[in-house]
Design a protein around this motif. Structure first.
Motif, mmCIF file in Angstrom:
data_model
loop_
_atom_site.group_PDB
_atom_site.id
_atom_site.type_symbol
_atom_site.label_atom_id
_atom_site.label_comp_id
_atom_site.label_asym_id
_atom_site.label_seq_id
_atom_site.Cartn_x
_atom_site.Cartn_y
_atom_site.Cartn_z
ATOM 1 N N GLU A 4 25.597 50.004 58.884
ATOM 2 C CA GLU A 4 26.762 50.506 59.607
ATOM 3 C C GLU A 4 27.394 51.682 58.859
ATOM 4 O O GLU A 4 27.100 51.902 57.691
ATOM 5 C CB GLU A 4 27.792 49.384 59.793
ATOM 6 C CG GLU A 4 27.298 48.214 60.610
ATOM 7 C CD GLU A 4 27.127 48.529 62.091
ATOM 8 O OE1 GLU A 4 27.579 49.590 62.558
ATOM 9 O OE2 GLU A 4 26.531 47.682 62.790
ATOM 10 N N ALA A 5 28.255 52.406 59.525
ATOM 11 C CA ALA A 5 28.886 53.597 58.948
ATOM 12 C C ALA A 5 29.629 53.297 57.655
ATOM 13 O O ALA A 5 29.725 54.156 56.777
ATOM 14 C CB ALA A 5 29.840 54.226 59.959
ATOM 15 N N LEU A 44 26.291 58.612 55.483
ATOM 16 C CA LEU A 44 26.162 58.340 56.911
ATOM 17 C C LEU A 44 27.177 59.115 57.753
ATOM 18 O O LEU A 44 26.983 59.271 58.955
ATOM 19 C CB LEU A 44 26.299 56.835 57.183
ATOM 20 C CG LEU A 44 25.088 56.014 56.790
ATOM 21 C CD1 LEU A 44 25.376 54.531 56.918
ATOM 22 C CD2 LEU A 44 23.884 56.398 57.632
ATOM 23 N N GLU A 45 28.239 59.573 57.126
ATOM 24 C CA GLU A 45 29.234 60.427 57.780
ATOM 25 C C GLU A 45 29.686 59.883 59.137
ATOM 26 O O GLU A 45 29.683 60.586 60.147
ATOM 27 C CB GLU A 45 28.684 61.846 57.930
ATOM 28 C CG GLU A 45 28.367 62.480 56.595
ATOM 29 C CD GLU A 45 27.729 63.856 56.713
ATOM 30 O OE1 GLU A 45 27.208 64.205 57.802
ATOM 31 O OE2 GLU A 45 27.733 64.562 55.705
ATOM 32 N N ARG A 47 28.260 57.628 61.034
ATOM 33 C CA ARG A 47 27.188 57.170 61.921
ATOM 34 C C ARG A 47 26.554 55.910 61.342
ATOM 35 O O ARG A 47 26.771 55.569 60.194
ATOM 36 C CB ARG A 47 26.134 58.253 62.079
ATOM 37 C CG ARG A 47 26.671 59.519 62.728
ATOM 38 C CD ARG A 47 25.606 60.566 62.747
ATOM 39 N NE ARG A 47 25.145 60.794 61.372
ATOM 40 C CZ ARG A 47 25.040 61.976 60.798
ATOM 41 N NH1 ARG A 47 25.338 63.044 61.453
ATOM 42 N NH2 ARG A 47 24.615 62.092 59.560
ATOM 43 N N TYR A 48 25.717 55.261 62.113
ATOM 44 C CA TYR A 48 24.932 54.132 61.612
ATOM 45 C C TYR A 48 23.483 54.563 61.486
ATOM 46 O O TYR A 48 23.076 55.619 61.983
ATOM 47 C CB TYR A 48 25.075 52.906 62.520
ATOM 48 C CG TYR A 48 24.541 53.098 63.919
ATOM 49 C CD1 TYR A 48 23.187 52.950 64.192
ATOM 50 C CD2 TYR A 48 25.389 53.420 64.966
ATOM 51 C CE1 TYR A 48 22.697 53.124 65.465
ATOM 52 C CE2 TYR A 48 24.911 53.584 66.243
ATOM 53 C CZ TYR A 48 23.551 53.442 66.489
ATOM 54 O OH TYR A 48 23.067 53.615 67.749
#
Length: 64
Positions: A4-5, A44-45, A47-48
Motif C-alpha cells: 500500500e502507499a 510509492l508517492e 500509489r500502491y
C-alpha cells in the motif's frame, strides 16, 4: 501481494500452492508478520504496488 502507499502489505494470497498446506500457511504467516516496507511511502508517492513474491523453502539436513 500489494504494498500500500503507506508501506503496509495487503491482498496476501497464494497464487500457486506448494502442494503442502503447512508451507503455504507458513509463507502467509511470514508476510503477515511484516508491519510495513521501510521507505515505501517515499518511493510509492501515494500509489500502491502489486507484485508476485516467490517464497522458496528448502529442507536442510541439520546433521553434519
Amino acid at each position: 501481494l500489494r504494498v500500500e502507499a503507506d508501506g503496509r502489505l495487503s491482498h496476501l494470497h497464494i497464487t500457486r500452492s506448494s502442494g503442502y498446506r503447512l508451507l503455504d500457511n507458513a509463507a502467509l504467516t511470514t508476510l503477515n508478520g511484516i508491519d510495513t516496507v521501510p521507505g515505501a511511502s517515499g518511493w510509492l508517492e501515494g500509489r500502491y504496488f502489486d507484485m508476485v513474491l516467490p517464497i522458496e523453502y528448502r529442507l536442510i539436513d541439520g546433521q553434519g
